[in-house]
Design a protein around this motif. Structure first.
Motif, PDB file in Angstrom:
ATOM      1  N   GLY A 454       0.586  -1.130  -0.092  1.00 11.46           N
ATOM      2  CA  GLY A 454      -0.025  -0.175   0.271  1.00 11.46           C
ATOM      3  C   GLY A 454       0.905   1.340   0.021  1.00 11.46           C
ATOM      4  N   ALA A 455       1.821   1.257   0.771  1.00 11.26           N
ATOM      5  CA  ALA A 455       2.776   2.559   0.830  1.00 11.26           C
ATOM      6  C   ALA A 455       3.498   2.433  -0.763  1.00 11.26           C
ATOM      7  CB  ALA A 455       3.989   2.276   2.011  1.00 11.26           C
ATOM      8  N   GLN A 456       3.950   1.686  -1.096  1.00 13.26           N
ATOM      9  CA  GLN A 456       4.710   1.523  -2.329  1.00 13.26           C
ATOM     10  C   GLN A 456       3.468   2.110  -3.670  1.00 13.26           C
ATOM     11  OE1 GLN A 456       6.095  -2.383  -3.106  1.00 13.26           O
ATOM     12  NE2 GLN A 456       8.089  -2.073  -2.006  1.00 13.26           N
ATOM     13  N   LEU A 457       2.248   1.774  -3.313  1.00 12.54           N
ATOM     14  CA  LEU A 457       1.318   2.167  -4.319  1.00 12.54           C
ATOM     15  C   LEU A 457       0.909   3.751  -3.976  1.00 12.54           C
ATOM     16  CD1 LEU A 457      -0.965   1.647  -6.505  1.00 12.54           C
ATOM     17  CD2 LEU A 457      -2.436   0.922  -4.598  1.00 12.54           C
ATOM     18  N   ARG A 458       0.977   4.282  -3.074  1.00  8.61           N
ATOM     19  CA  ARG A 458       0.791   5.522  -2.782  1.00  8.61           C
ATOM     20  C   ARG A 458       1.831   6.259  -3.323  1.00  8.61           C
ATOM     21  NH1 ARG A 458      -1.181   3.658   2.155  1.00  8.61           N
ATOM     22  NH2 ARG A 458       0.780   3.848   3.107  1.00  8.61           N
ATOM     23  N   GLU A 459       3.416   5.754  -3.058  1.00  5.43           N
ATOM     24  CA  GLU A 459       4.179   6.523  -3.582  1.00  5.43           C
ATOM     25  C   GLU A 459       4.301   6.660  -5.101  1.00  5.43           C
ATOM     26  OE1 GLU A 459       9.335   6.072  -3.875  1.00  5.43           O
ATOM     27  OE2 GLU A 459       7.976   4.327  -3.095  1.00  5.43           O
ATOM     28  N   ALA A 460       3.833   5.620  -5.663  1.00  3.03           N
ATOM     29  CA  ALA A 460       3.933   5.553  -7.265  1.00  3.03           C
ATOM     30  C   ALA A 460       2.849   6.785  -7.700  1.00  3.03           C
ATOM     31  CB  ALA A 460       3.501   4.171  -7.740  1.00  3.03           C
TER      32      ALA A 460
END
Length: 615
Positions: A454-460
């Motif tokens: 989820g964190a990686q998705l928000r960064e992208a």
């Protein structure tokens, strides 16, 4: 050759001829010599009725008789025509007398070194037999007179040379010393020695009165003593008469009218004195008084010496007195000379110049004029916006440049977005991958994986939003309707730009403010609310009124001077006015006197420098 007068052919000379010849040989003066010469000639030629010898006068203007025979009378005037012809034609003239008839006139010029120095004229009864002999005797005998005149000129030249040498020696004494007072003292002693005088006094003209300055054999003297006062009175008397004054003691000569000189003689006990005024440009500048114990008068040669001496001494005294004046004396003398030229007779140019100067001074002091402060002026937009690079990149295109009129939202330039789109595609792919991973983690109920993915998705997604924002700002748009003041990127397409770099400066149309650069020396005359006029360089024929709005309290240095920034508003906008135009503005500072307007800068500079010097 010199020829002796020829005696008559007889065995024994007549008594008259012997007497004339004796006088001729024993003559001691020129008059005696010429008179005896005429006597000898008359004794040999009894047909001569009357005769005269004429010599050149001392001034060289005419001829005067030095000897006549038998005696001077009015009948001699009829011989004038023959004399005039002889002098003009430079030859012997023989002509009959008009009246009375039967008389003839013979005139012969006397030459000295190719110059006519005199003439012999005879009046005789007609006698054709004796006339050739008379002319021959006149020709031979005139050589004696020519020699006499040559000897007189030689003696006069020798005496003048001796006199000139003595005068130059005395003048040299007046120039020898550095101090003029000492020079006058030595000069008085030299004059006393040369004239065998008892005392010599020299006085100089000071403030319209002759004051005793030097006294022979007296280095110092009491100026208020009766003797000094007597000298000053006698000198002033000679100065008033403007001529040499010679006086003798009453017991040696008849009393004269020179009271001050007589009083001086009685006080000093001298037998005779002579006061010589020294004049320069018809003004008496000094007086020399010479006293003698003997009552004998001053000789002709002594008077000539003194006259020559006075003529040469006058400029020496004038120059030495002028050179030894003090500063205040020079200033006072120049002031008096100026006033004399201004208020006295003549000197029309001085009077016209003074009148013009007085008129100019009156205008400077009393004429009021409008005083305006001049300042360099530039126009700026009311508000100016800067179009800067939103991020680092490369310039892809430039659509406008300085001076172009733009509308709100009109593209100004565009940055290259190729790298941004590639990077967006990359982050979009990674976002889709993280979305699939998140779905798998949610299906497997893996809480840890759900949080990480989820964190990686928000960064992208954030990176995608950032790239979308940059892509939306790839084109620089005009913030409002206006004119491009600065910026020309047409020659920089493809070059890199830094984030925040100013690319364009835009000012709104028909909304300007005037910036005046007022010199610090004039800022004290400027106040908010004052009015003025502005003339732009490109609009020189149309002055535009303005009003001072604000005075910035900070100075900037330009070209070695400090200037204050003063803002002004135009009273009426001009459609021809553009931002960046330069011109000259004049701020009305009220009425001032013309002299203050022209000279206040100089007076301010003087006050500042005097203050800096501690005065």
């Amino acid at each position: 050759m010199n020829a002796l007068p020829v005696l008559p052919d007889s065995s024994a000379p007549t008594p008259l001829l012997v007497d004339g010849w004796s006088r001729f040989v024993a003559a001691r003066t020129s008059a005696e010599f010429c008179d005896a010469w005429l006597t000898v000639l008359r004794d040999k030629f009894p047909l001569i009725v009357q005769a005269a010898i004429l010599v050149e006068s001392s001034d060289g203007q005419n001829y005067v008789p030095i000897a006549v025979w038998p005696q001077a009378n009015s009948d001699m005037a009829r011989m004038g025509e023959a004399v005039q012809r002889a002098l003009t034609d430079r030859r012997v003239v023989v002509q009959p007398c008009a009246e009375p008839a039967g008389l003839w006139h013979v005139a012969a010029p006397l030459a000295v070194h190719d110059r006519i120095a005199g003439s012999v004229v005879l009046e005789l009864t007609a006698n054709d037999e004796m006339l050739p002999g008379l002319l021959r005797e006149l020709h031979w005998g005139s050589a004696w007179l020519s020699n006499l005149f040559i000897r007189r000129e030689h003696d006069a030249a020798l005496a003048a040379s001796v006199r000139s040498l003595g005068v130059l020696e005395a003048i040299a004494i007046a120039l020898r010393h550095e101090r003029f007072q000492q020079a006058l003292f030595d000069l008085s002693n030299e004059l006393r020695r040369r004239f065998a005088g008892m005392r010599v006094a020299i006085g100089l003209m000071r403030h319209g009165e002759v004051k005793l300055t030097a006294l022979s054999e007296a280095a110092t003297f009491e100026k208020s003593s009766p003797l000094v006062q007597a000298y000053s009175a006698a000198m002033n008397e000679a100065c008033d008469l403007a001529q040499p004054v010679e006086a003798a003691a009453p017991e040696h000569d008849a009393p004269d009218s020179f009271r001050a000189h007589t009083a001086l003689l009685q006080r000093t006990g001298a037998g005779r004195l002579l006061s010589l005024p020294i004049t320069q440009q018809a003004k008496c500048i000094a007086v020399v008084t010479i006293e003698r114990e003997a009552p004998a008068p001053f000789g002709e040669e002594e008077r000539k010496w003194l006259e020559t001496f006075g003529a040469l001494l006058a400029p020496v005294i004038a120059q030495r007195v002028d050179a030894e004046r003090g500063s205040w004396q020079r200033l006072r003398d120049e002031g008096r000379r100026f006033l004399a030229a201004l208020l006295g007779p003549r000197h029309l140019l001085w009077k016209a110049g003074a009148l013009a100067a007085a008129l100019v001074l009156a205008l400077l002091v009393f004429l009021p004029v409008s005083y305006r402060v001049s300042a360099k002026t530039v126009t700026e937009g009311e508000t100016q916006r800067v179009a800067a690079a939103p991020f680092e990149g490369f310039l892809a295109a430039s659509f406008v440049r300085a001076g172009d009129i733009v509308a709100k939202g009109q593209p100004l330039a565009q940055l290259d977005d190729h790298d941004l789109r590639v990077e967006r595609a990359k982050w979009a792919s990674e976002r889709d991958q993280y979305d699939n991973k998140l779905r798998e983690a949610m299906a497997g109920h893996d809480q840890t994986a759900m949080q990480v993915v989820g964190a990686q998705l928000r960064e992208a997604q954030a990176q995608l939003d950032l790239l979308d924002d940059k892509l939306s700002r790839v084109k620089l748009l005009a913030p409002y309707d206006g004119v491009v003041v600065t910026g020309d990127l047409s020659q920089q397409v493809g070059t890199p730009v830094e984030a925040g770099k100013k690319l364009f400066e835009i000012a709104p149309l028909h909304s300007y403010r005037i910036i005046l650069q007022v010199d610090e020396r004039d800022i004290g005359q400027v106040r908010a609310g004052q009015s003025g006029e502005l003339v732009m360089t490109g609009l020189a024929g149309e002055p535009m009124p303005f009003t001072i709005a604000k005075i910035m309290p900070v100075a900037t240095a330009q070209d070695g001077h400090n200037f204050y920034r003063v803002e002004a508003r135009l009273k009426q906008d001009s459609p021809l006015l553009l931002p960046g135009m330069e011109g000259i503005g004049k701020i009305g500072a009220g009425d001032r006197k013309l002299g203050w307007v022209l000279l206040h800068s100089l007076f301010d500079w003087l006050r500042l420098n005097l203050w800096s010097w501690g005065l």
